[in-house]
Design a protein around this motif. Structure first.
Motif, PDB file in Angstrom:
ATOM      1  N   ALA A 467       0.818  -1.219   0.000  1.00 46.12           N
ATOM      2  CA  ALA A 467       0.000   0.000   0.000  1.00 46.12           C
ATOM      3  C   ALA A 467       0.843   1.257   0.000  1.00 46.12           C
ATOM      4  N   PHE A 468       2.168   1.128  -0.069  1.00 52.55           N
ATOM      5  CA  PHE A 468       3.037   2.309   0.024  1.00 52.55           C
ATOM      6  C   PHE A 468       2.823   3.289  -1.120  1.00 52.55           C
ATOM      7  N   TRP A 469       2.422   2.802  -2.280  1.00 45.21           N
ATOM      8  CA  TRP A 469       2.247   3.700  -3.424  1.00 45.21           C
ATOM      9  C   TRP A 469       1.106   4.690  -3.202  1.00 45.21           C
ATOM     10  N   LEU A 470       0.234   4.420  -2.220  1.00 44.61           N
ATOM     11  CA  LEU A 470      -0.879   5.314  -1.924  1.00 44.61           C
ATOM     12  C   LEU A 470      -0.469   6.508  -1.064  1.00 44.61           C
ATOM     13  N   ILE A 471       0.744   6.476  -0.510  1.00 51.94           N
ATOM     14  CA  ILE A 471       1.160   7.484   0.473  1.00 51.94           C
ATOM     15  C   ILE A 471       1.056   8.919  -0.052  1.00 51.94           C
ATOM     16  N   PRO A 472       1.485   9.244  -1.277  1.00 51.51           N
ATOM     17  CA  PRO A 472       1.327  10.638  -1.738  1.00 51.51           C
ATOM     18  C   PRO A 472      -0.121  11.119  -1.705  1.00 51.51           C
ATOM     19  N   MET A 473      -1.068  10.241  -1.986  1.00 52.40           N
ATOM     20  CA  MET A 473      -2.472  10.636  -1.943  1.00 52.40           C
ATOM     21  C   MET A 473      -2.951  10.810  -0.510  1.00 52.40           C
ATOM     22  N   TRP A 474      -2.490   9.932   0.387  1.00 52.97           N
ATOM     23  CA  TRP A 474      -2.867  10.071   1.798  1.00 52.97           C
ATOM     24  C   TRP A 474      -2.309  11.360   2.395  1.00 52.97           C
ATOM     25  N   LEU A 475      -1.109  11.748   1.981  1.00 50.81           N
ATOM     26  CA  LEU A 475      -0.542  13.019   2.439  1.00 50.81           C
ATOM     27  C   LEU A 475      -1.397  14.191   1.971  1.00 50.81           C
ATOM     28  N   THR A 476      -1.816  14.159   0.718  1.00 48.84           N
ATOM     29  CA  THR A 476      -2.666  15.217   0.175  1.00 48.84           C
ATOM     30  C   THR A 476      -3.978  15.313   0.945  1.00 48.84           C
ATOM     31  N   ALA A 477      -4.500  14.164   1.368  1.00 42.78           N
ATOM     32  CA  ALA A 477      -5.773  14.144   2.094  1.00 42.78           C
ATOM     33  C   ALA A 477      -5.669  14.755   3.485  1.00 42.78           C
ATOM     34  N   MET A 478      -4.456  14.972   3.991  1.00 40.28           N
ATOM     35  CA  MET A 478      -4.276  15.593   5.302  1.00 40.28           C
ATOM     36  C   MET A 478      -4.455  17.105   5.256  1.00 40.28           C
ATOM     37  N   ILE A 479      -4.478  17.685   4.072  1.00 46.29           N
ATOM     38  CA  ILE A 479      -4.495  19.147   3.935  1.00 46.29           C
ATOM     39  C   ILE A 479      -5.656  19.806   4.684  1.00 46.29           C
ATOM     40  N   PRO A 480      -6.920  19.385   4.485  1.00 43.39           N
ATOM     41  CA  PRO A 480      -8.018  20.138   5.117  1.00 43.39           C
ATOM     42  C   PRO A 480      -8.003  20.086   6.634  1.00 43.39           C
ATOM     43  N   VAL A 481      -7.634  18.944   7.207  1.00 45.30           N
ATOM     44  CA  VAL A 481      -7.657  18.847   8.671  1.00 45.30           C
ATOM     45  C   VAL A 481      -6.525  19.666   9.283  1.00 45.30           C
ATOM     46  N   LEU A 482      -5.342  19.648   8.695  1.00 47.16           N
ATOM     47  CA  LEU A 482      -4.238  20.439   9.237  1.00 47.16           C
ATOM     48  C   LEU A 482      -4.476  21.937   9.009  1.00 47.16           C
ATOM     49  N   ASP A 483      -5.120  22.298   7.911  1.00 43.73           N
ATOM     50  CA  ASP A 483      -5.490  23.697   7.717  1.00 43.73           C
ATOM     51  C   ASP A 483      -6.437  24.168   8.828  1.00 43.73           C
ATOM     52  N   ARG A 484      -7.367  23.328   9.207  1.00 45.78           N
ATOM     53  CA  ARG A 484      -8.315  23.708  10.260  1.00 45.78           C
ATOM     54  C   ARG A 484      -7.638  23.766  11.617  1.00 45.78           C
ATOM     55  N   TRP A 485      -6.619  22.942  11.817  1.00 42.14           N
ATOM     56  CA  TRP A 485      -5.954  22.883  13.123  1.00 42.14           C
ATOM     57  C   TRP A 485      -4.825  23.902  13.260  1.00 42.14           C
ATOM     58  N   LYS A 486      -4.659  24.777  12.310  1.00 38.36           N
ATOM     59  CA  LYS A 486      -3.494  25.670  12.308  1.00 38.36           C
ATOM     60  C   LYS A 486      -3.432  26.546  13.559  1.00 38.36           C
ATOM     61  N   SER A 487      -4.574  26.892  14.160  1.00 36.89           N
ATOM     62  CA  SER A 487      -4.577  27.744  15.340  1.00 36.89           C
ATOM     63  C   SER A 487      -5.034  27.008  16.592  1.00 36.89           C
ATOM     64  N   TRP A 488      -5.272  25.737  16.490  1.00 36.42           N
ATOM     65  CA  TRP A 488      -5.776  24.969  17.628  1.00 36.42           C
ATOM     66  C   TRP A 488      -4.599  24.278  18.313  1.00 36.42           C
ATOM     67  N   TRP A 489      -4.295  24.697  19.524  1.00 33.27           N
ATOM     68  CA  TRP A 489      -3.127  24.138  20.209  1.00 33.27           C
ATOM     69  C   TRP A 489      -3.257  22.642  20.401  1.00 33.27           C
ATOM     70  N   TRP A 490      -4.470  22.176  20.688  1.00 37.50           N
ATOM     71  CA  TRP A 490      -4.642  20.729  20.920  1.00 37.50           C
ATOM     72  C   TRP A 490      -4.491  19.960  19.609  1.00 37.50           C
ATOM     73  N   GLY A 491      -4.931  20.545  18.484  1.00 36.52           N
ATOM     74  CA  GLY A 491      -4.777  19.885  17.195  1.00 36.52           C
ATOM     75  C   GLY A 491      -3.319  19.742  16.805  1.00 36.52           C
ATOM     76  N   GLN A 492      -2.542  20.800  17.069  1.00 34.16           N
ATOM     77  CA  GLN A 492      -1.119  20.744  16.772  1.00 34.16           C
ATOM     78  C   GLN A 492      -0.426  19.658  17.588  1.00 34.16           C
ATOM     79  N   ARG A 493      -0.835  19.506  18.838  1.00 32.78           N
ATOM     80  CA  ARG A 493      -0.219  18.491  19.690  1.00 32.78           C
ATOM     81  C   ARG A 493      -0.649  17.078  19.299  1.00 32.78           C
ATOM     82  N   VAL A 494      -1.896  16.938  18.882  1.00 31.90           N
ATOM     83  CA  VAL A 494      -2.350  15.629  18.393  1.00 31.90           C
ATOM     84  C   VAL A 494      -1.572  15.223  17.156  1.00 31.90           C
ATOM     85  N   PHE A 495      -1.410  16.177  16.227  1.00 32.10           N
ATOM     86  CA  PHE A 495      -0.636  15.887  15.024  1.00 32.10           C
ATOM     87  C   PHE A 495       0.798  15.511  15.370  1.00 32.10           C
TER      88      PHE A 495
END
Length: 531
Positions: A467-495
């Motif tokens: 399943a390693f070939w899927l990794i670039p797509m899984w990384l791209t899928a992280m964009i919306p959640v990390l964008d939302r967590w940019k100012s949330w201290w707990w989100g940054q720590r979870v990440f």
């Protein structure tokens, strides 16, 4: 008077905006530098060669044989048992005799052989005499370029589609330290190549689908690299097909003009190199059964055949095919009462004899994995290679267990959240999310529903490598959640926590990715594994 207090910015990552590219270059330097350092530390085969497993030795044997012996056959190379591999097949060569060949698709070995040819003919170093110098030079150049080819389109994707520095830097840090792709950078393998190809094709495809671009470079890049991923990792054919369909829908004429010719180049090279290597259009793994029926015998011959006697009726069938057996022809029992092998060392030929409900069939030989010393015959495989008997248990371990995609690299939980967020929105990113979800399900379910012999988690490997070939797509899928967590201290720590545990799994096998994952080893230490 005390100076007025400056209010703290809500988004601490905003201060890094002017330094973002400097951070990228630092991450790239540490990532590639770390892989080069680990490559120098590699001491496979008890310090004799820098090759780490049967998987990569299979390719190295072909590289050496092509340059030093001008043939794809690896017989002479594997006479040195430190170069031998279980990942090989046995079939007729162009000289009419049986030879051993690597079971790996030959195109990658041909490219590596080109690198070795340059080293041999410029510096004068032979890989048989200087395996560390030559092997490490090829690994460092090849995987260094592949890592750069993986990181660069990832950076371009987050720069284009992420909205916060937290998401951009976080995703680049993840690809540098939190996945098994960098783990595999110390060995020659197809997974890093396939993932790099997916990353480049994905970026080109996003520019076409999301940004409505139609330049030749994007269509050509999407076609060429999607095909490259497909020929190097079988399940990535789904990516190649679905991306090709998307490009045809979005930009039909440019896709026909540039995308299809780009894909054709790599497909022709792959199929052509396979035919030259094996005299077959089918890859080695498609040669696992008996060949065409040469003739049938109505008599009940299983008794004499079990006694290893060659009935004259079998000779007559082969004589009709203009095959004259020598006095050295003998019967070898494979399955008592059902299947036998006719081996004639005098003319270097073998045939399969198979019992059916009504007759005995004499078949051409086409099971390239069935030879005397084969590891892949029934009853020979050991440990995880025997296959997981329970499909449900296998599915659990693939996702959440000892080879689990989510248990070993829990940062992918964020990809699931991100995909859910995109699917809940309107617009092109809902379609991108559906694309990623569909391909992930196709790949994972494909392997879960494989027969028992193939339910082995990828063999001796530090993660579920298929399943390693899927990794670039899984990384791209992280964009919306990390964008939302940019100012949330707990989100940054979870990440940070999820990335920490992912990095631990990736670094556990940093010097040799061809070992079991730490969860598997720990469960074995506790005695919770049956094998």
């Amino acid at each position: 008077m005390k100076p007025a207090r400056v209010p703290r910015k809500k988004d601490a990552w905003a201060e890094a905006d002017q330094y973002r590219w400097a951070i990228y270059w630092l991450l790239i330097a540490v990532c590639i530098g770390g892989s080069v350092g680990r490559t120098f530390a590699v001491t496979g085969n008890h310090g004799r060669h820098p090759f780490l497993s049967a998987n990569d030795r299979s390719r190295w044997a072909t590289v050496r044989s092509l340059v030093d012996h001008n043939t794809f056959a690896i017989d002479e190379v594997i006479e040195d048992h430190y170069w031998d591999s279980i990942d090989k097949v046995y079939h007729l060569g162009p000289d009419g005799k049986y030879h051993y060949y690597s079971s790996k698709p030959p195109l990658m070995s041909v490219v590596l052989a080109g690198e070795y040819w340059v080293i041999k003919n410029t510096i004068g170093l032979k890989i048989a005499e200087h395996p560390f110098y030559v092997g490490r030079a090829i690994i460092i150049v090849t995987n260094g370029l592949l890592l750069l080819g993986l990181l660069w389109p990832t950076i371009l994707i987050v720069e284009r589609y992420a909205k916060s520095d937290f998401a951009r830097v976080g995703i680049v840090a993840t690809i540098c330290f939190g996945t098994f792709l960098t783990t595999y950078a110390v060995t020659i393998n197809n997974h890093l190549l396939a993932a790099t190809s997916v990353a480049i094709a994905l970026y080109c495809g996003l520019r076409v689908w999301c940004d409505d671009r139609s330049e030749a470079k994007y269509l050509l890049g999407a076609g060429f690299f999607a095909a490259c991923a497909a020929v190097n990792d079988l399940p990535a054919f789904s990516f190649f097909a679905l991306l090709g369909l998307a490009m045809l829908i979005k930009k039909p004429v440019p896709t026909l003009l540039y995308g299809i010719p780009g894909a054709a180049v790599i497909l022709v090279a792959s199929i052509g190199s396979n035919y030259i290597a094996h005299q077959s259009w089918r890859p080695p793994y498609a040669h696992r059964g008996d060949g065409e029926v040469l003739g049938t015998v109505e008599s009940k011959l299983h008794g004499p055949l079990d006694q290893r006697k060659l009935p004259p009726e079998v000779r007559d069938v082969l004589a009709q095919q203009e095959v004259e057996l020598s006095d050295e022809a003998q019967i070898i029992t494979r399955e008592t009462g059902n299947r036998w092998v006719l081996l004639d060392k005098g003319i270097d030929r073998r045939y399969a004899i198979q019992r059916t409900d009504s007759a005995i069939e004499v078949r051409d030989w086409d099971n390239w994995y069935d030879y005397d010393t084969s590891y892949w015959k029934p009853g020979v495989k050991k440990g995880v290679d025997e296959g997981e008997t329970s499909r449900a248990w296998y599915a659990f371990h693939v996702i959440l267990g000892h080879h689990g995609i989510l248990s070993l690299t829990p940062v992918w939980f964020l990809s699931i959240v991100g995909l859910g967020m995109w699917l809940g929105e309107k617009g092109v990113f809902r379609q991108v999310a559906a694309f990623i979800v569909l391909l992930t399900l196709v790949c994972v379910l494909f392997y879960i529903f494989r027969p028992l012999k193939d339910r082995n988690y990828g063999g001796m490997t530090s993660g579920f490598r298929w399943a390693f070939w899927l990794i670039p797509m899984w990384l791209t899928a992280m964009i919306p959640v990390l964008d939302r967590w940019k100012s949330w201290w707990w989100g940054q720590r979870v990440f940070a926590l999820l990335l920490l545990f992912s990095a631990i799994s990736a670094s556990y096998s940093a010097l040799n990715p061809w070992i079991h994952p730490w969860i598997y080893n720990y469960l074995g230490y506790l005695g919770w594994l049956s094998s």
